[in-house]
Design a protein around this motif. Structure first.
Motif, PDB file in Angstrom:
ATOM      1  N   ASP A  25       0.852  -1.183   0.000  1.00  0.00           N
ATOM      2  CA  ASP A  25       0.000   0.000   0.000  1.00  0.00           C
ATOM      3  C   ASP A  25       0.892   1.238   0.000  1.00  0.00           C
ATOM      4  N   PHE A  26       0.427   2.315  -0.595  1.00  0.00           N
ATOM      5  CA  PHE A  26       1.213   3.537  -0.649  1.00  0.00           C
ATOM      6  C   PHE A  26       0.288   4.732  -0.505  1.00  0.00           C
ATOM      7  N   THR A  27       0.889   5.860  -0.130  1.00  0.00           N
ATOM      8  CA  THR A  27       0.118   7.089   0.055  1.00  0.00           C
ATOM      9  C   THR A  27       0.178   7.922  -1.224  1.00  0.00           C
ATOM     10  N   LEU A  28      -0.709   8.855  -1.341  1.00  0.00           N
ATOM     11  CA  LEU A  28      -0.702   9.773  -2.474  1.00  0.00           C
ATOM     12  C   LEU A  28       0.581  10.594  -2.483  1.00  0.00           C
ATOM     13  N   THR A  29       1.079  10.941  -1.317  1.00  0.00           N
ATOM     14  CA  THR A  29       2.340  11.682  -1.227  1.00  0.00           C
ATOM     15  C   THR A  29       3.486  10.875  -1.833  1.00  0.00           C
ATOM     16  N   GLU A  30       3.487   9.564  -1.615  1.00  0.00           N
ATOM     17  CA  GLU A  30       4.520   8.706  -2.212  1.00  0.00           C
ATOM     18  C   GLU A  30       4.394   8.665  -3.735  1.00  0.00           C
ATOM     19  N   VAL A  31       3.179   8.720  -4.233  1.00  0.00           N
ATOM     20  CA  VAL A  31       2.971   8.754  -5.687  1.00  0.00           C
ATOM     21  C   VAL A  31       3.560  10.043  -6.255  1.00  0.00           C
ATOM     22  N   TYR A  32       3.313  11.154  -5.581  1.00  0.00           N
ATOM     23  CA  TYR A  32       3.829  12.441  -6.051  1.00  0.00           C
ATOM     24  C   TYR A  32       5.346  12.433  -6.198  1.00  0.00           C
ATOM     25  N   SER A  33       6.039  11.706  -5.329  1.00  0.00           N
ATOM     26  CA  SER A  33       7.502  11.720  -5.348  1.00  0.00           C
ATOM     27  C   SER A  33       8.102  10.503  -6.057  1.00  0.00           C
ATOM     28  N   ALA A  34       7.279   9.732  -6.748  1.00  0.00           N
ATOM     29  CA  ALA A  34       7.778   8.539  -7.440  1.00  0.00           C
ATOM     30  C   ALA A  34       8.646   8.908  -8.640  1.00  0.00           C
ATOM     31  N   ASP A  35       9.624   8.068  -8.927  1.00  0.00           N
ATOM     32  CA  ASP A  35      10.443   8.235 -10.134  1.00  0.00           C
ATOM     33  C   ASP A  35       9.639   7.849 -11.373  1.00  0.00           C
ATOM     34  N   GLU A  36       8.831   6.805 -11.228  1.00  0.00           N
ATOM     35  CA  GLU A  36       7.978   6.325 -12.314  1.00  0.00           C
ATOM     36  C   GLU A  36       6.687   5.807 -11.709  1.00  0.00           C
ATOM     37  N   ILE A  56       3.730  16.676 -11.614  1.00  0.00           N
ATOM     38  CA  ILE A  56       4.484  15.848 -12.547  1.00  0.00           C
ATOM     39  C   ILE A  56       5.125  14.683 -11.793  1.00  0.00           C
ATOM     40  N   ILE A  57       4.979  13.482 -12.347  1.00  0.00           N
ATOM     41  CA  ILE A  57       5.602  12.290 -11.776  1.00  0.00           C
ATOM     42  C   ILE A  57       6.941  12.072 -12.495  1.00  0.00           C
ATOM     43  N   GLY A  58       7.996  11.912 -11.729  1.00  0.00           N
ATOM     44  CA  GLY A  58       9.330  11.738 -12.313  1.00  0.00           C
ATOM     45  C   GLY A  58       9.679  12.931 -13.176  1.00  0.00           C
ATOM     46  N   ASN A  59      10.084  12.648 -14.424  1.00  0.00           N
ATOM     47  CA  ASN A  59      10.415  13.747 -15.337  1.00  0.00           C
ATOM     48  C   ASN A  59       9.253  14.092 -16.270  1.00  0.00           C
ATOM     49  N   GLY A  60       8.088  13.530 -15.982  1.00  0.00           N
ATOM     50  CA  GLY A  60       6.904  13.833 -16.780  1.00  0.00           C
ATOM     51  C   GLY A  60       6.795  13.015 -18.062  1.00  0.00           C
ATOM     52  N   GLU A  61       7.640  11.999 -18.187  1.00  0.00           N
ATOM     53  CA  GLU A  61       7.619  11.132 -19.363  1.00  0.00           C
ATOM     54  C   GLU A  61       7.652   9.673 -18.927  1.00  0.00           C
ATOM     55  N   ARG A  62       7.361   8.795 -19.856  1.00  0.00           N
ATOM     56  CA  ARG A  62       7.454   7.365 -19.581  1.00  0.00           C
ATOM     57  C   ARG A  62       8.888   7.056 -19.167  1.00  0.00           C
ATOM     58  N   GLY A  63       9.019   6.304 -18.079  1.00  0.00           N
ATOM     59  CA  GLY A  63      10.348   5.970 -17.585  1.00  0.00           C
ATOM     60  C   GLY A  63      10.881   4.668 -18.171  1.00  0.00           C
ATOM     61  N   PRO A  64      12.160   4.383 -17.914  1.00  0.00           N
ATOM     62  CA  PRO A  64      12.790   3.201 -18.494  1.00  0.00           C
ATOM     63  C   PRO A  64      12.209   1.869 -18.009  1.00  0.00           C
ATOM     64  N   ILE A  65      11.758   1.802 -16.787  1.00  0.00           N
ATOM     65  CA  ILE A  65      11.177   0.552 -16.282  1.00  0.00           C
ATOM     66  C   ILE A  65       9.848   0.284 -16.980  1.00  0.00           C
ATOM     67  N   VAL A  66       9.016   1.315 -17.084  1.00  0.00           N
ATOM     68  CA  VAL A  66       7.725   1.152 -17.779  1.00  0.00           C
ATOM     69  C   VAL A  66       7.970   0.785 -19.242  1.00  0.00           C
ATOM     70  N   ALA A  67       8.936   1.432 -19.864  1.00  0.00           N
ATOM     71  CA  ALA A  67       9.248   1.113 -21.269  1.00  0.00           C
ATOM     72  C   ALA A  67       9.660  -0.345 -21.406  1.00  0.00           C
ATOM     73  N   ARG A  68      10.482  -0.833 -20.490  1.00  0.00           N
ATOM     74  CA  ARG A  68      10.917  -2.238 -20.534  1.00  0.00           C
ATOM     75  C   ARG A  68       9.747  -3.184 -20.303  1.00  0.00           C
ATOM     76  N   LEU A  69       8.888  -2.869 -19.345  1.00  0.00           N
ATOM     77  CA  LEU A  69       7.713  -3.706 -19.089  1.00  0.00           C
ATOM     78  C   LEU A  69       6.776  -3.737 -20.301  1.00  0.00           C
ATOM     79  N   GLN A  70       6.605  -2.602 -20.953  1.00  0.00           N
ATOM     80  CA  GLN A  70       5.768  -2.558 -22.150  1.00  0.00           C
ATOM     81  C   GLN A  70       6.370  -3.427 -23.254  1.00  0.00           C
ATOM     82  N   GLU A  71       7.690  -3.379 -23.398  1.00  0.00           N
ATOM     83  CA  GLU A  71       8.361  -4.199 -24.407  1.00  0.00           C
ATOM     84  C   GLU A  71       8.188  -5.691 -24.095  1.00  0.00           C
ATOM     85  N   LEU A  72       8.404  -6.069 -22.843  1.00  0.00           N
ATOM     86  CA  LEU A  72       8.239  -7.460 -22.438  1.00  0.00           C
ATOM     87  C   LEU A  72       6.808  -7.934 -22.667  1.00  0.00           C
ATOM     88  N   TYR A  73       5.858  -7.087 -22.305  1.00  0.00           N
ATOM     89  CA  TYR A  73       4.446  -7.444 -22.436  1.00  0.00           C
ATOM     90  C   TYR A  73       4.054  -7.582 -23.909  1.00  0.00           C
TER      91      TYR A  73
END
Length: 103
Positions: A25-36, A56-73
């Motif tokens: 479980d996570f808080t909304l504050t943790e979401v705000y400070s997430a890298d991705e 803005i979450i992270g740098n405001g763009e899709r991050g490398p982990i999400v990109a890798r997961l999308q590729e794997l999927y």
């Protein structure tokens, strides 16, 4: 935690690829400070979240982990679709249905 086929498939693919995962479980504050951040869904797979409540979450763009997961999927879906489905054969001897006019 929410349960779902795409969610579970994403976790399985991440584990297989050596990407560490944790479910907690996570808080909304943790979401705000997430890298991705991402969510999963049946039609879209993994959807990057780049903004929450105007923040803005992270740098405001899709991050490398999400990109890798999308590729794997995507690769996994392609492999599964190549297997095809077992289709039943229907007899072609069945006459077509004809509309009957009421007398």
């Amino acid at each position: 935690q929410m349960h779902g086929i795409t969610r579970q498939r994403t976790l399985d693919l991440a584990k297989k690829a050596g990407i560490p995962t944790r479910e907690l479980d996570f808080t909304l504050t943790e979401v705000y400070s997430a890298d991705e951040c991402f969510v999963t869904g049946t039609f879209a797979g993994q959807i990057p979240v780049v903004e929450v409540d105007g923040r803005i979450i992270g740098n405001g763009e899709r991050g490398p982990i999400v990109a890798r997961l999308q590729e794997l999927y995507a690769n996994d879906v392609d492999q599964e679709s190549q297997k095809g489905r077992r289709l039943e054969r229907f007899s072609t001897d069945i006459p077509p249905i004809r509309r009957v006019k009421n007398a």
